[in-house]
Design a protein around this motif. Structure first.
Motif, PDB file in Angstrom:
ATOM      1  N   LYS A  40      80.068  60.423 -19.525  1.00 35.17           N
ATOM      2  CA  LYS A  40      79.056  60.959 -20.622  1.00 35.17           C
ATOM      3  C   LYS A  40      79.373  62.329 -21.016  1.00 35.17           C
ATOM      4  O   LYS A  40      79.358  62.760 -22.224  1.00 35.17           O
ATOM      5  CB  LYS A  40      77.529  60.782 -20.077  1.00 35.17           C
ATOM      6  CG  LYS A  40      76.735  60.867 -21.332  1.00 35.17           C
ATOM      7  CD  LYS A  40      75.214  60.882 -21.039  1.00 35.17           C
ATOM      8  CE  LYS A  40      74.195  61.230 -21.692  1.00 35.17           C
ATOM      9  NZ  LYS A  40      72.522  60.774 -21.358  1.00 35.17           N
ATOM     10  N   TYR A  51      82.353  55.025 -25.926  1.00 33.55           N
ATOM     11  CA  TYR A  51      82.463  56.554 -26.356  1.00 33.55           C
ATOM     12  C   TYR A  51      83.910  56.437 -27.002  1.00 33.55           C
ATOM     13  O   TYR A  51      84.364  57.588 -27.126  1.00 33.55           O
ATOM     14  CB  TYR A  51      82.757  57.259 -24.851  1.00 33.55           C
ATOM     15  CG  TYR A  51      81.533  57.521 -24.226  1.00 33.55           C
ATOM     16  CD1 TYR A  51      80.147  58.035 -24.779  1.00 33.55           C
ATOM     17  CD2 TYR A  51      81.264  56.911 -22.743  1.00 33.55           C
ATOM     18  CE1 TYR A  51      79.256  58.214 -24.069  1.00 33.55           C
ATOM     19  CE2 TYR A  51      79.990  57.211 -22.205  1.00 33.55           C
ATOM     20  CZ  TYR A  51      79.004  57.707 -23.014  1.00 33.55           C
ATOM     21  OH  TYR A  51      77.891  57.768 -22.076  1.00 33.55           O
ATOM     22  N   GLU A  70      77.905  59.247 -15.672  1.00 27.22           N
ATOM     23  CA  GLU A  70      77.416  60.376 -16.066  1.00 27.22           C
ATOM     24  C   GLU A  70      78.403  61.369 -16.515  1.00 27.22           C
ATOM     25  O   GLU A  70      78.219  61.900 -17.342  1.00 27.22           O
ATOM     26  CB  GLU A  70      76.365  61.191 -14.956  1.00 27.22           C
ATOM     27  CG  GLU A  70      75.232  60.304 -14.723  1.00 27.22           C
ATOM     28  CD  GLU A  70      74.166  60.347 -15.872  1.00 27.22           C
ATOM     29  OE1 GLU A  70      74.382  61.316 -16.825  1.00 27.22           O
ATOM     30  OE2 GLU A  70      73.352  59.121 -16.247  1.00 27.22           O
TER      31      GLU A  70
END
Length: 383
Positions: free
Chosen positions: A105, A158, A102
């Protein structure tokens, strides 16, 4: 106020100093001001929802006539362990994956190109309990382990280089290492760097679990610059930083696990000194929280047996070659520090101060080669 409850040095100063004095104290403590980085509102909201601190700063360089800027963003992640140490090992690892996933992210929302986690981030820092079980069960393959596969997915998703410090199990010889796995933004394992220096001080006597690394001072060429990983105790050894720099590192990451009573006065100084001396950026990352273990342990120092090592004080920061540094993250909270840097600053500061150019390396090498011999005689002149 209890030391482990002090949120940060910066907030303490802000609470007690008027603005003119505060600005001067900041200049003395942190060098040239590092402007705050504007971060996306979605990232700020996500950090608040996930209950971790999010800070952003930037280091700029002078505009050059021949070279374009080389601006990249790094992310440093510090965090508590998620589950108590007596939980099932796989549950602890999965909980850590979920938490850090998380946070990565959010790093992606902030445009981070390279993210680095804290030392042995998937587990409690149990190496000083003197117990082998169950802690050695956290060890994984650096190349094909569950955590590496998890980080490969993050890297590909990512477009981000991931530095993942783990407890490594090398299957061929069944040996354990304290290792940082470097994963390219392509998702491929670029390589690994093992901890060069093992502490033997107080609770932190880790040679029960792993020995000094054998990967030397490896530097990794990534799409976003040349990086190296100087794990934890290696920050106390100036020559360790130096050798990564000599191999061309532009950014040296220092993932750590260290407690207040042991090292906190040195923490703000060492990575900053290394950035100055080696004309490069340095990134110091420390975990947070107090980790309790079911069985008491001692350090052979005459003190009473205890269930924890003390408070891991976070305070992760980035230092630049010009002697400036960012404020640190919290001493008590999980956090993500996002820092934009122009790597052109390394050469600009090197041209100004010329520490590399004026170093007397042949002389040092000759004298060191003599100093390590059993028949060494110090060069001392007596009356």
């Amino acid at each position: 106020m209890s030391a482990c409850r002090l949120d940060s040095l910066e907030k303490c100063l802000e609470s007690h100093l008027p603005e003119p004095e505060l600005a001067e104290v900041r200049r003395i403590l942190f060098g040239k001001e590092t402007p705050k980085l504007d971060l996306p509102e979605c990232a700020i909201e996500a950090a608040n929802e996930q209950d971790f601190e999010l800070k952003g700063y930037m280091f700029d360089a002078k505009k050059e006539e021949l070279r374009p800027p080389r601006r990249i963003r790094v992310g440093l992640i510090q965090h508590h362990i998620v589950l108590a140490t007596e939980n099932h090992i796989l549950d602890q690892i999965n909980a850590m994956h979920s938490r850090v996933g998380e946070m990565v992210k959010v790093a992606a929302m902030c445009g981070v190109n390279i993210v680095c986690f804290q030392e042995t981030w998937t587990m409690p820092f149990a190496f000083c309990t003197r117990e082998k079980e169950p802690w050695t069960e956290f060890a994984e393959s650096a190349e094909v382990g569950n955590t590496t596969r998890f980080c490969q997915e993050l890297a590909k998703k990512y477009n981000m280089v991931v530095i993942s410090p783990i407890l490594e199990r090398e299957a061929l010889h069944n040996t354990l290492w304290n290792t940082a796995v470097v994963i390219s933004n392509s998702g491929n394992v670029l390589g690994k760097s093992r901890k060069n220096h093992i502490p033997r001080i107080g609770d932190f006597n880790e040679s029960t679990y792993y020995m000094e690394g054998d990967t030397g001072h490896t530097v990794f060429q990534t799409q976003f610059g040349k990086i190296a990983v100087n794990i934890c105790y290696g920050r106390h050894h100036p020559l360790n930083w130096f050798m990564y720099s000599m191999n061309g590192a532009e950014i040296i990451f220092n993932p750590s696990a260290t407690v207040g009573d042991l090292s906190e006065p040195m923490w703000p100084i060492e990575a900053r000194n290394a950035a100055i001396a080696n004309h490069c950026f340095t990134c110091a990352i420390n975990r947070v929280g107090t980790e309790n273990f079911q069985n008491e342990f001692t350090s052979g120092d005459g003190k009473k047996a205890h269930h924890d090592f003390g408070h891991f004080y976070g305070s992760s920061y980035v230092a630049a070659p010009d002697g400036s540094r960012t404020p640190g993250l919290s001493r008590t909270r999980d956090g993500l520090l996002v820092v934009e840097m122009d790597l052109n600053l390394n050469q600009q500061i090197s041209d100004k101060w010329s520490f590399k150019m004026t170093g007397r390396y042949p002389m040092y090498a000759e004298e060191l080669s003599k100093a390590v011999r059993h028949d060494f005689k110090p060069n001392i002149v007596k009356e």
